[in-house]
Design a protein around this motif. Sequence first.
Motif, PDB file in Angstrom:
ATOM      1  N   TYR A   1      31.186 -16.743 -16.793  1.00 24.04           N
ATOM      2  CA  TYR A   1      31.170 -15.403 -16.204  1.00 24.04           C
ATOM      3  C   TYR A   1      29.756 -14.977 -15.832  1.00 24.04           C
ATOM      4  O   TYR A   1      29.529 -14.339 -14.803  1.00 24.04           O
ATOM      5  N   THR A   2      28.788 -15.324 -16.666  1.00 26.63           N
ATOM      6  CA  THR A   2      27.397 -14.982 -16.372  1.00 26.63           C
ATOM      7  C   THR A   2      26.939 -15.654 -15.078  1.00 26.63           C
ATOM      8  O   THR A   2      26.163 -15.083 -14.304  1.00 26.63           O
ATOM      9  N   GLU A   3      27.448 -16.850 -14.828  1.00 27.52           N
ATOM     10  CA  GLU A   3      27.010 -17.604 -13.652  1.00 27.52           C
ATOM     11  C   GLU A   3      27.700 -17.159 -12.369  1.00 27.52           C
ATOM     12  O   GLU A   3      27.083 -17.141 -11.299  1.00 27.52           O
ATOM     13  N   VAL A   4      28.976 -16.793 -12.447  1.00 24.09           N
ATOM     14  CA  VAL A   4      29.725 -16.524 -11.213  1.00 24.09           C
ATOM     15  C   VAL A   4      30.250 -15.093 -11.121  1.00 24.09           C
ATOM     16  O   VAL A   4      30.956 -14.765 -10.159  1.00 24.09           O
ATOM     17  N   GLY A   5      29.942 -14.231 -12.088  1.00 21.88           N
ATOM     18  CA  GLY A   5      30.511 -12.885 -12.110  1.00 21.88           C
ATOM     19  C   GLY A   5      30.227 -12.062 -10.869  1.00 21.88           C
ATOM     20  O   GLY A   5      31.021 -11.200 -10.481  1.00 21.88           O
ATOM     21  N   ASP A   6      29.089 -12.308 -10.223  1.00 27.58           N
ATOM     22  CA  ASP A   6      28.709 -11.532  -9.037  1.00 27.58           C
ATOM     23  C   ASP A   6      29.045 -12.233  -7.726  1.00 27.58           C
ATOM     24  O   ASP A   6      28.712 -11.732  -6.653  1.00 27.58           O
ATOM     25  N   LEU A   7      29.697 -13.397  -7.794  1.00 29.38           N
ATOM     26  CA  LEU A   7      29.959 -14.179  -6.598  1.00 29.38           C
ATOM     27  C   LEU A   7      30.821 -13.395  -5.605  1.00 29.38           C
ATOM     28  O   LEU A   7      31.913 -12.937  -5.942  1.00 29.38           O
ATOM     29  N   HIS A   8      30.320 -13.215  -4.406  1.00 25.05           N
ATOM     30  CA  HIS A   8      31.002 -12.524  -3.289  1.00 25.05           C
ATOM     31  C   HIS A   8      31.182 -11.024  -3.512  1.00 25.05           C
ATOM     32  O   HIS A   8      31.790 -10.348  -2.682  1.00 25.05           O
TER      33      HIS A   8
ATOM     34  N   GLN B   1      37.047  -5.125  -1.500  1.00 29.38           N
ATOM     35  CA  GLN B   1      37.820  -4.710  -2.676  1.00 29.38           C
ATOM     36  C   GLN B   1      37.165  -5.280  -3.940  1.00 29.38           C
ATOM     37  O   GLN B   1      37.722  -6.159  -4.597  1.00 29.38           O
ATOM     38  N   PRO B   2      35.980  -4.789  -4.288  1.00 29.20           N
ATOM     39  CA  PRO B   2      35.235  -5.380  -5.403  1.00 29.20           C
ATOM     40  C   PRO B   2      35.925  -5.265  -6.752  1.00 29.20           C
ATOM     41  O   PRO B   2      35.760  -6.123  -7.605  1.00 29.20           O
ATOM     42  N   LEU B   3      36.726  -4.188  -6.967  1.00 28.03           N
ATOM     43  CA  LEU B   3      37.414  -4.040  -8.249  1.00 28.03           C
ATOM     44  C   LEU B   3      38.440  -5.143  -8.463  1.00 28.03           C
ATOM     45  O   LEU B   3      38.503  -5.758  -9.524  1.00 28.03           O
ATOM     46  N   LEU B   4      39.257  -5.394  -7.439  1.00 31.26           N
ATOM     47  CA  LEU B   4      40.274  -6.430  -7.550  1.00 31.26           C
ATOM     48  C   LEU B   4      39.633  -7.808  -7.604  1.00 31.26           C
ATOM     49  O   LEU B   4      40.085  -8.690  -8.343  1.00 31.26           O
ATOM     50  N   LEU B   5      38.574  -8.005  -6.837  1.00 28.89           N
ATOM     51  CA  LEU B   5      37.864  -9.287  -6.872  1.00 28.89           C
ATOM     52  C   LEU B   5      37.281  -9.530  -8.256  1.00 28.89           C
ATOM     53  O   LEU B   5      37.335 -10.642  -8.782  1.00 28.89           O
ATOM     54  N   HIS B   6      36.729  -8.462  -8.862  1.00 26.77           N
ATOM     55  CA  HIS B   6      36.149  -8.607 -10.198  1.00 26.77           C
ATOM     56  C   HIS B   6      37.211  -8.977 -11.223  1.00 26.77           C
ATOM     57  O   HIS B   6      37.006  -9.859 -12.076  1.00 26.77           O
ATOM     58  N   ALA B   7      38.367  -8.320 -11.161  1.00 28.21           N
ATOM     59  CA  ALA B   7      39.452  -8.619 -12.101  1.00 28.21           C
ATOM     60  C   ALA B   7      39.929 -10.061 -11.935  1.00 28.21           C
ATOM     61  O   ALA B   7      40.160 -10.774 -12.915  1.00 28.21           O
TER      62      ALA B   7
ATOM     63  N   LEU C   1      40.013 -15.812 -13.563  1.00 23.50           N
ATOM     64  CA  LEU C   1      39.723 -17.221 -13.279  1.00 23.50           C
ATOM     65  C   LEU C   1      38.729 -17.798 -14.274  1.00 23.50           C
ATOM     66  O   LEU C   1      38.825 -18.968 -14.648  1.00 23.50           O
ATOM     67  N   CYS C   2      37.761 -16.986 -14.714  1.00 27.27           N
ATOM     68  CA  CYS C   2      36.812 -17.446 -15.734  1.00 27.27           C
ATOM     69  C   CYS C   2      37.546 -17.743 -17.043  1.00 27.27           C
ATOM     70  O   CYS C   2      37.235 -18.723 -17.729  1.00 27.27           O
ATOM     71  N   ILE C   3      38.516 -16.900 -17.390  1.00 20.09           N
ATOM     72  CA  ILE C   3      39.312 -17.126 -18.590  1.00 20.09           C
ATOM     73  C   ILE C   3      40.152 -18.388 -18.430  1.00 20.09           C
ATOM     74  O   ILE C   3      40.260 -19.204 -19.358  1.00 20.09           O
ATOM     75  N   THR C   4      40.732 -18.570 -17.250  1.00 15.30           N
ATOM     76  CA  THR C   4      41.494 -19.784 -16.967  1.00 15.30           C
ATOM     77  C   THR C   4      40.625 -21.019 -17.175  1.00 15.30           C
ATOM     78  O   THR C   4      41.025 -21.992 -17.836  1.00 15.30           O
ATOM     79  N   HIS C   5      39.414 -20.984 -16.611  1.00 17.65           N
ATOM     80  CA  HIS C   5      38.485 -22.104 -16.722  1.00 17.65           C
ATOM     81  C   HIS C   5      38.114 -22.353 -18.184  1.00 17.65           C
ATOM     82  O   HIS C   5      38.086 -23.508 -18.647  1.00 17.65           O
TER      83      HIS C   5
ATOM     84  N   ALA D   1      34.646 -28.777 -13.453  1.00 12.38           N
ATOM     85  CA  ALA D   1      33.252 -28.378 -13.263  1.00 12.38           C
ATOM     86  C   ALA D   1      33.189 -26.930 -12.797  1.00 12.38           C
ATOM     87  O   ALA D   1      34.190 -26.350 -12.361  1.00 12.38           O
ATOM     88  N   ILE D   2      31.999 -26.355 -12.879  1.00  9.43           N
ATOM     89  CA  ILE D   2      31.791 -24.976 -12.445  1.00  9.43           C
ATOM     90  C   ILE D   2      32.086 -24.824 -10.959  1.00  9.43           C
ATOM     91  O   ILE D   2      32.473 -23.741 -10.502  1.00  9.43           O
ATOM     92  N   SER D   3      31.964 -25.914 -10.202  1.00  4.46           N
ATOM     93  CA  SER D   3      32.265 -25.848  -8.763  1.00  4.46           C
ATOM     94  C   SER D   3      33.740 -25.552  -8.526  1.00  4.46           C
ATOM     95  O   SER D   3      34.102 -24.905  -7.534  1.00  4.46           O
ATOM     96  N   ASP D   4      34.628 -26.000  -9.427  1.00  8.01           N
ATOM     97  CA  ASP D   4      36.060 -25.689  -9.299  1.00  8.01           C
ATOM     98  C   ASP D   4      36.277 -24.186  -9.416  1.00  8.01           C
ATOM     99  O   ASP D   4      37.074 -23.597  -8.668  1.00  8.01           O
ATOM    100  N   LEU D   5      35.568 -23.576 -10.351  1.00 11.31           N
ATOM    101  CA  LEU D   5      35.682 -22.127 -10.524  1.00 11.31           C
ATOM    102  C   LEU D   5      35.129 -21.391  -9.312  1.00 11.31           C
ATOM    103  O   LEU D   5      35.720 -20.409  -8.838  1.00 11.31           O
ATOM    104  N   ARG D   6      34.009 -21.859  -8.793  1.00 10.22           N
ATOM    105  CA  ARG D   6      33.415 -21.222  -7.608  1.00 10.22           C
ATOM    106  C   ARG D   6      34.359 -21.298  -6.413  1.00 10.22           C
ATOM    107  O   ARG D   6      34.546 -20.325  -5.677  1.00 10.22           O
ATOM    108  N   HIS D   7      34.972 -22.455  -6.208  1.00  7.71           N
ATOM    109  CA  HIS D   7      35.918 -22.612  -5.091  1.00  7.71           C
ATOM    110  C   HIS D   7      37.118 -21.686  -5.267  1.00  7.71           C
ATOM    111  O   HIS D   7      37.630 -21.127  -4.286  1.00  7.71           O
TER     112      HIS D   7
END
Length: 208
Positions: A36-43, A49-55, A60-64, A85-91
């Motif tokens: 979450y620290t690494e990708v929490g701000d991605l996009h 819709q930042p609220l829905l994107l954040h949720a 997805l971080c929990i899934t990972h 890998a973290i790239s899967d989460l980013r994608h």
Amino acid sequence: LSAGTLKVVPSPLLGMCLKLTDEPASSFQGNLIATYTEVGDLHRSESSQPLLLHAATLALCITHALMKGRLKFGARGWCSPPAFAISDLRHSITLVHDRLEHFGDLPLAEVRYLVSEIIYGGHLAVQWDRRLCNAVVDRCLTHATLHEGAEFFAGFPLPSTPSLPPSSSAPSGGPGSIEECVARINGMLEGHHERPSIFGLSDDTEAF
């Protein structure tokens, strides 16, 4: 590091050195905080819709973290240990962002399929592992878990941020910042025993 002969550093000196490695976290909490620290701000700054994107990002971080956490249980966690890998989460987060911007809402059935069968499922060759991956994604990415009050497991509700700013310019440590969300996650997981049931396993798994 090399096993070959080095002229710069004498071999006896190398034998007395300490080898330092940066090992990834093996616990659910460690994996969740690290990802979450690494990708929490991605996009976030680009999203309408930042609220829905954040949720969805947190889900997805929990899934990972759940899928990576099962690795510590060996063959009981996965039939064939996958190399997530973290790239899967980013994608996956990029996929959610694109769908939100294109459709104005999140087509969950489509997103779940692409995440579980393509992005993460591409690492899995065993049928039972693919079924497990589908089950984890289906458990985490639901309409309920994308809103405040939904629980991923007992005692751990989704820490959504109603005051989240519409960009990544949230002040460090302030409402909606990565630091504030991480502090809330740590607060909820503090003293929470990491039982195998969190990962969908029997609590007796630790006895083996």
